[in-house]
Design a protein around this motif. Structure first.
Motif, mmCIF file in Angstrom:
data_model
loop_
_atom_site.group_PDB
_atom_site.id
_atom_site.type_symbol
_atom_site.label_atom_id
_atom_site.label_comp_id
_atom_site.label_asym_id
_atom_site.label_seq_id
_atom_site.Cartn_x
_atom_site.Cartn_y
_atom_site.Cartn_z
ATOM 1 N N VAL A 1 0.846 -1.192 0.000
ATOM 2 C CA VAL A 1 0.000 0.000 0.000
ATOM 3 C C VAL A 1 0.884 1.246 0.000
ATOM 4 O O VAL A 1 2.069 1.189 0.361
ATOM 5 N N GLU A 2 0.285 2.360 -0.406
ATOM 6 C CA GLU A 2 1.024 3.628 -0.459
ATOM 7 C C GLU A 2 0.111 4.756 -0.002
ATOM 8 O O GLU A 2 -1.070 4.793 -0.341
ATOM 9 N N HIS A 3 0.676 5.674 0.790
ATOM 10 C CA HIS A 3 -0.001 6.889 1.217
ATOM 11 C C HIS A 3 0.916 8.069 0.880
ATOM 12 O O HIS A 3 2.144 7.930 0.870
ATOM 13 N N GLU A 4 0.336 9.235 0.622
ATOM 14 C CA GLU A 4 1.176 10.392 0.308
ATOM 15 C C GLU A 4 0.512 11.675 0.777
ATOM 16 O O GLU A 4 -0.694 11.720 1.064
ATOM 17 N N ILE A 5 1.344 12.722 0.888
ATOM 18 C CA ILE A 5 0.844 14.036 1.277
ATOM 19 C C ILE A 5 1.787 15.087 0.706
ATOM 20 O O ILE A 5 2.981 14.823 0.484
ATOM 21 N N THR A 6 1.262 16.278 0.437
ATOM 22 C CA THR A 6 2.062 17.411 -0.028
ATOM 23 C C THR A 6 2.280 18.375 1.137
ATOM 24 O O THR A 6 1.347 18.695 1.870
ATOM 25 N N ALA B 1 5.347 -9.926 8.963
ATOM 26 C CA ALA B 1 6.441 -9.193 8.325
ATOM 27 C C ALA B 1 5.927 -7.815 7.939
ATOM 28 O O ALA B 1 4.771 -7.666 7.553
ATOM 29 N N MET B 2 6.817 -6.832 8.071
ATOM 30 C CA MET B 2 6.428 -5.456 7.754
ATOM 31 C C MET B 2 7.667 -4.677 7.337
ATOM 32 O O MET B 2 8.716 -4.756 7.979
ATOM 33 N N GLY B 3 7.541 -3.946 6.245
ATOM 34 C CA GLY B 3 8.625 -3.076 5.813
ATOM 35 C C GLY B 3 8.063 -1.963 4.949
ATOM 36 O O GLY B 3 6.848 -1.883 4.719
ATOM 37 N N GLY B 4 8.970 -1.120 4.472
ATOM 38 C CA GLY B 4 8.503 -0.031 3.626
ATOM 39 C C GLY B 4 9.560 1.027 3.396
ATOM 40 O O GLY B 4 10.740 0.841 3.703
ATOM 41 N N ARG C 1 6.587 16.437 -1.783
ATOM 42 C CA ARG C 1 5.625 15.362 -1.616
ATOM 43 C C ARG C 1 6.312 14.243 -0.835
ATOM 44 O O ARG C 1 7.446 13.872 -1.122
ATOM 45 N N VAL C 2 5.588 13.706 0.151
ATOM 46 C CA VAL C 2 6.089 12.572 0.924
ATOM 47 C C VAL C 2 5.237 11.359 0.596
ATOM 48 O O VAL C 2 4.008 11.394 0.722
ATOM 49 N N ARG C 3 5.891 10.292 0.184
ATOM 50 C CA ARG C 3 5.222 9.019 -0.080
ATOM 51 C C ARG C 3 5.659 8.013 0.982
ATOM 52 O O ARG C 3 6.848 7.881 1.275
ATOM 53 N N ARG D 1 -4.709 3.780 9.187
ATOM 54 C CA ARG D 1 -4.945 4.782 10.232
ATOM 55 C C ARG D 1 -3.642 5.466 10.643
ATOM 56 O O ARG D 1 -3.568 6.692 10.723
ATOM 57 N N ASN D 2 -2.601 4.676 10.915
ATOM 58 C CA ASN D 2 -1.340 5.258 11.364
ATOM 59 C C ASN D 2 -0.658 6.058 10.264
ATOM 60 O O ASN D 2 -0.115 7.139 10.520
ATOM 61 N N SER D 3 -0.690 5.562 9.029
ATOM 62 C CA SER D 3 -0.044 6.289 7.927
ATOM 63 C C SER D 3 -0.715 7.631 7.694
ATOM 64 O O SER D 3 -0.043 8.660 7.511
ATOM 65 N N THR D 4 -2.043 7.637 7.706
ATOM 66 C CA THR D 4 -2.786 8.882 7.512
ATOM 67 C C THR D 4 -2.485 9.866 8.629
ATOM 68 O O THR D 4 -2.238 11.064 8.394
#
Length: 314
Positions: A6-11, A90-93, A106-108, A132-135
């Motif tokens: 999954v991917e989340h982003e913000i400017t 497992a979790m990474g990113g 922009r942060v992805r 929830r946490n990414s947002t």
């Protein structure tokens, strides 16, 4: 095995290098990101580090260790959980900061993860926690970076420390603060406590505290203990005048049989509530003084009773 990506982003209205620096400095994350309770750097090296994070996921406190690789030139930070917290298998990113202009970026935030046993119910739980946490983290990152570039917000966040000297061992003073479930019988300013420690060293503390005027207010904190010398905490239910309150209790033996016990606070004021709480003419300086005074009064009262307890037990 099902691996979700999954991917989340913000400017953000700030230069990309400034955003990257804030992400790279993990010890500040409890102040920046709502889910983060505490972070310890366990190993550091050239462009890499091992960190332990305590944070909430879907309202539940969790802890895990991660390896991070930092690339300041590419404005990129990759991470991989070394010891995930169930139900995560497992979790990474990757954090990727991209310059849009000289003053915007922009942060992805990319994640990949699997659930223990490939359980679909657990995978859905992880989906919700990551979203929830990414947002929340990206929104908080935007707020904090943009606030750091606004000169008129500099006085809203401040830190201070209260200290006492105890003629006794650090462990006894630590025990007094650590045993928060007994505070209503030990501390006059604490009216009620709900205290749990389902995971050793990771505590949940909800309490009603009496103010000087006799009123009470409820706060909730998560606390992380380390040996017999440190308790770090973050309030997640706050009094009206604050949007952030983190702190650390420390207990350091000096070598001559005495202990230096300290309570450090970092606070961000809530400007929207100042006049409602303190009156129409109240200023940020008034709010700083009020919050500092209230927190110091309670900290010094707790440290004073810890001092009596430790010296009595010698």
């Amino acid at each position: 095995m099902t691996t979700r990506e999954v991917e989340h982003e913000i400017t953000i209205s700030a230069p990309a290098p400034a955003v990257y620096r804030l992400l790279a400095e993990v010890t500040n994350w409890p102040r920046i990101f709502p889910p983060t309770i505490h972070v310890d750097r366990e190993e550091t090296g050239a462009g890499a580090e091992r960190i332990r994070i305590w944070a909430t996921a879907n309202g539940e406190p969790k802890t895990w260790t991660s390896r991070r690789t930092l690339d300041a030139d590419a404005l990129r930070i990759t991470f991989r959980q070394e010891v995930p917290a169930p139900p995560v298998a497992a979790m990474g990113g990757t954090w990727i900061v991209e310059p849009l202009t000289a003053h915007t970026s922009r942060v992805r935030l990319l994640h990949d993860y699997r659930a223990v046993g490939d359980d679909p119910h657990d995978l859905l739980w992880i989906d919700r926690a990551v979203d929830r946490n990414s947002t929340a983290e990206l929104a908080a990152l935007k707020d904090n970076v943009e606030a750091a570039h606004a000169a008129d917000t500099a006085e809203l966040t401040f830190s201070f420390t209260d200290t006492v000297t105890i003629d006794g061992p650090a462990k006894d003073a630590f025990d007094f603060v650590n045993e928060a479930g007994r505070w209503p019988e030990r501390l006059p300013h604490v009216a009620r406590v709900r205290f749990t420690e389902d995971t050793p060293g990771l505590q949940e503390l909800e309490m009603d505290t009496r103010a000087k005027d006799g009123s009470t207010h409820t706060t909730k904190s998560y606390r992380v203990t380390s040996g017999h010398h440190r308790i770090a905490y973050k309030q997640v239910t706050l009094p009206a005048l604050m949007t952030l309150h983190t702190g650390v209790w420390t207990f350091q033996e000096t070598g001559d049989g005495t202990t230096t016990a300290s309570s450090q606070h970092t606070v961000t004021l809530n400007t929207d509530t100042i006049t409602g709480v303190l009156g129409a003419q109240a200023t940020v300086a008034d709010a700083r003084a009020y919050v500092h005074g209230a927190l110091s009064t309670n900290s010094l009262a707790t440290l004073g009773h810890a001092k009596q307890y430790a010296e009595r037990n010698r």
